[in-house]
Design a protein around this motif. Structure first.
Motif, PDB file in Angstrom:
ATOM      1  N   LYS A  25       0.195  10.972  50.140  1.00 32.38           N
ATOM      2  CA  LYS A  25       1.623  10.874  49.847  1.00 32.38           C
ATOM      3  C   LYS A  25       1.849  10.625  48.351  1.00 32.38           C
ATOM      4  O   LYS A  25       2.731  11.225  47.740  1.00 32.38           O
ATOM      5  N   LEU A  26       1.034   9.755  47.765  1.00 30.40           N
ATOM      6  CA  LEU A  26       1.177   9.414  46.345  1.00 30.40           C
ATOM      7  C   LEU A  26       0.987  10.613  45.417  1.00 30.40           C
ATOM      8  O   LEU A  26       1.639  10.705  44.384  1.00 30.40           O
ATOM      9  N   ILE A  27       0.087  11.521  45.792  1.00 34.21           N
ATOM     10  CA  ILE A  27      -0.138  12.689  44.923  1.00 34.21           C
ATOM     11  C   ILE A  27       0.597  13.935  45.415  1.00 34.21           C
ATOM     12  O   ILE A  27       0.398  15.019  44.888  1.00 34.21           O
ATOM     13  N   ASP A  28       1.437  13.751  46.439  1.00 30.40           N
ATOM     14  CA  ASP A  28       2.215  14.874  46.976  1.00 30.40           C
ATOM     15  C   ASP A  28       1.305  15.993  47.482  1.00 30.40           C
ATOM     16  O   ASP A  28       1.485  17.161  47.170  1.00 30.40           O
ATOM     17  N   PHE A  29       0.299  15.604  48.273  1.00 31.09           N
ATOM     18  CA  PHE A  29      -0.716  16.519  48.789  1.00 31.09           C
ATOM     19  C   PHE A  29      -0.141  17.497  49.811  1.00 31.09           C
ATOM     20  O   PHE A  29      -0.483  18.671  49.809  1.00 31.09           O
ATOM     21  N   CYS A  30       0.729  16.992  50.698  1.00 31.22           N
ATOM     22  CA  CYS A  30       1.254  17.834  51.769  1.00 31.22           C
ATOM     23  C   CYS A  30       2.575  17.286  52.297  1.00 31.22           C
ATOM     24  O   CYS A  30       2.938  16.148  52.044  1.00 31.22           O
ATOM     25  N   GLU A  31       3.263  18.133  53.053  1.00 30.86           N
ATOM     26  CA  GLU A  31       4.512  17.729  53.702  1.00 30.86           C
ATOM     27  C   GLU A  31       4.249  16.836  54.910  1.00 30.86           C
ATOM     28  O   GLU A  31       4.905  15.835  55.112  1.00 30.86           O
ATOM     29  N   THR A  32       3.265  17.238  55.734  1.00 30.85           N
ATOM     30  CA  THR A  32       2.981  16.566  56.999  1.00 30.85           C
ATOM     31  C   THR A  32       1.490  16.323  57.142  1.00 30.85           C
ATOM     32  O   THR A  32       0.686  17.195  56.819  1.00 30.85           O
TER      33      THR A  32
END
Length: 133
Positions: A25-32
């Motif tokens: 979440k912190l690195i904006d890896f994925c939506e879900t």
């Protein structure tokens, strides 16, 4: 950096999956992020949606040592699927046994083997590799 739609973690270590999902979440890896405690749970989820590429994960982070159905058994079943979407599979394990690394290399679906703990740099490397494909 490219963000994935769906990532899947198959690992029975709840602390690891919690921390890694926070890091994602912190690195904006994925939506879900989909989290399964063993290979059997993951297969039960994937089998009915295999014909729906938009609902399949782009990446699977797979532990090899789990109860019920371990990572190797999951891979043996997963390789039988006729999947139309490219799903990148990474082994994520605490195993440092060279035999496990060699075995992972025998599966064409496995892109890489990462030894826990997984760092932000590992996740960024995964994204870069997936983006390059």
């Amino acid at each position: 950096m490219m963000k994935l739609d769906i990532a899947c973690m198959i690992d029975d270590d709840q602390m690891f999956t919690y921390l890694l999902s926070r890091q994602m979440k912190l690195i904006d890896f994925c939506e879900t992020v989909l989290i399964f405690n063993n290979g059997e749970e993951a297969l039960k989820y994937l089998r009915p949606i295999i014909e729906s590429p938009e609902t399949l994960p782009s990446v699977i982070l797979l532990d090899i040592n789990m109860p019920v159905l371990d990572g190797w058994q999951f891979l043996d079943e997963f390789t039988k699927f006729n999947i139309r979407k490219k799903i990148t599979v990474y082994i994520v394990s605490s195993s440092i046994d060279q035999a496990d690394h060699i075995k992972a290399g025998a599966y064409k679906q496995v892109s890489n083997f990462y030894v826990k703990p997984i760092t932000k740099e590992h996740l960024i490397s995964m994204l870069d590799e997936i983006k390059g494909k």
